[in-house]
Write a protein that holds these residues in place. Structure first.
Motif, short mmCIF file in Angstrom:
data_model
loop_
_atom_site.label_atom_id
_atom_site.label_comp_id
_atom_site.label_asym_id
_atom_site.label_seq_id
_atom_site.Cartn_x
_atom_site.Cartn_y
_atom_site.Cartn_z
N ALA A 176 0.77 -1.21 -0.06
CA ALA A 176 0.08 -0.03 0.28
C ALA A 176 0.82 1.25 0.13
CB ALA A 176 -0.90 0.05 1.46
N THR A 180 -1.16 1.81 -3.64
CA THR A 180 -2.39 2.36 -3.26
C THR A 180 -3.04 1.46 -2.31
OG1 THR A 180 -3.82 1.86 -5.12
CG2 THR A 180 -2.68 3.72 -5.37
N ASP A 181 -4.01 1.66 -1.17
CA ASP A 181 -4.57 0.80 -0.78
C ASP A 181 -5.46 -0.06 -1.33
OD1 ASP A 181 -3.69 1.88 1.81
OD2 ASP A 181 -5.39 3.03 2.07
N ASP A 182 -6.10 0.38 -2.65
CA ASP A 182 -6.72 -0.44 -3.57
C ASP A 182 -5.99 -1.60 -4.11
OD1 ASP A 182 -9.09 0.81 -2.96
OD2 ASP A 182 -9.05 2.11 -4.68
N LEU A 183 -4.82 -1.17 -4.60
CA LEU A 183 -3.92 -2.31 -5.26
C LEU A 183 -3.58 -3.42 -4.00
CD1 LEU A 183 -1.48 -0.41 -7.68
CD2 LEU A 183 -3.21 -1.97 -8.13
N ARG A 185 -5.26 -4.03 -1.28
CA ARG A 185 -6.27 -4.89 -1.18
C ARG A 185 -6.67 -6.09 -2.41
NH1 ARG A 185 -8.86 0.13 -0.07
NH2 ARG A 185 -9.09 0.41 2.28
N THR A 186 -6.24 -5.53 -3.53
CA THR A 186 -6.27 -6.77 -4.40
C THR A 186 -5.35 -7.79 -4.41
OG1 THR A 186 -6.95 -4.89 -6.06
CG2 THR A 186 -6.02 -6.83 -6.89
#
Length: 236
Positions: A176, A180-183, A185-186
């Motif tokens: 992260a 990013t946090d989204d990546l 999480r993925t």
């Protein structure tokens, strides 16, 4: 843009999960970045003094992909831990010099478990907040850092994780931080990291962090018998 290099440090006798757990996370990040066309990407390598397979504290042996001479300036470096074998590396000038050199240009310097002792032994954590395996907390303090009993700890460019399985959490935080946090999480979804231990979580209020003190001090005496100055520093 060129991919940034994430270097995992390998040395004889380490704990495999300290290395392989975070390695799986960061390799997953590399895959996600490739699929999504994310730039700049992160390229994962494993570095050691030689390319020969080394023993671990389990029956498995592991080999590096590059020598430390081939990767003097990684963008990210992560140091796994272990028991007596890790303490033995506190007297290895080749490894400690590599960490000092990498520290000069690295965006993030990270560790898992007692790997933080090697960062501290190299002088990188002086006066900084850090964590390690709970049984080795006194050693971390004696090497100049300030032990914090958390799953992972960030202090400027330094990211340290607690014992063994905490390496996965630490690596997800690293992912992260780098993207990013989204990546991140993925990646967590891709490796299906959803811990549900059969006996529930650890109640840290009841853990005696000094209960293994005789054992870890025994490891130190075994590992550093020929290095009395470093041994005295750990046992002072």
């Amino acid at each position: 843009m060129n991919a940034k290099t994430v270097a995992f440090v390998l040395y004889p006798g380490l704990t495999p999960l300290d290395l392989v757990g975070p390695l799986q996370v960061m390799s997953g990040l590399e895959t996600v970045e490739t699929v999504l066309g994310v730039q700049p990407r992160h390229h994962v390598i494993v570095v050691a003094e030689s390319l020969e397979a080394v023993p671990t504290d389990t029956p498995v042996r592991i080999a590096a992909t590059s020598t430390i001479e081939e990767a003097p300036e990684p963008d990210v470096v992560l140091v796994p831990g272990g028991g007596a074998a890790t303490l033995r590396q506190l007297a290895n000038p080749v490894l400690l010099d590599f960490l000092r050199e990498a520290d000069r240009s690295a965006e993030v310097v990270a560790s898992v478990c007692t790997g933080s002792l090697l960062l501290a032994g190299a002088g990188l954590l002086d006066g900084r907040r850090a964590t390690t395996h709970w049984a080795y907390h006194r050693f971390l303090d004696r090497l100049g850092a300030t032990y914090v009993p958390q799953r992972w700890v960030e202090d400027d460019q330094y990211l340290t994780g607690a014992g063994v399985s905490a390496g996965i959490d630490t690596a997800l935080r690293l992912a992260a931080r780098l993207t990013t946090d989204d990546l991140a999480r993925t990646v967590q979804l891709a490796i299906e990291y959803d811990p549900q231990p059969p006996h529930g979580g650890i109640d840290w209020r009841g853990v005696d962090r000094d209960s293994f003190r005789p054992r870890v001090e025994g490891f130190a005496r075994e590992a550093l018998a020929d290095h009395p100055v470093m041994l005295a520093r750990l046992l002072e």
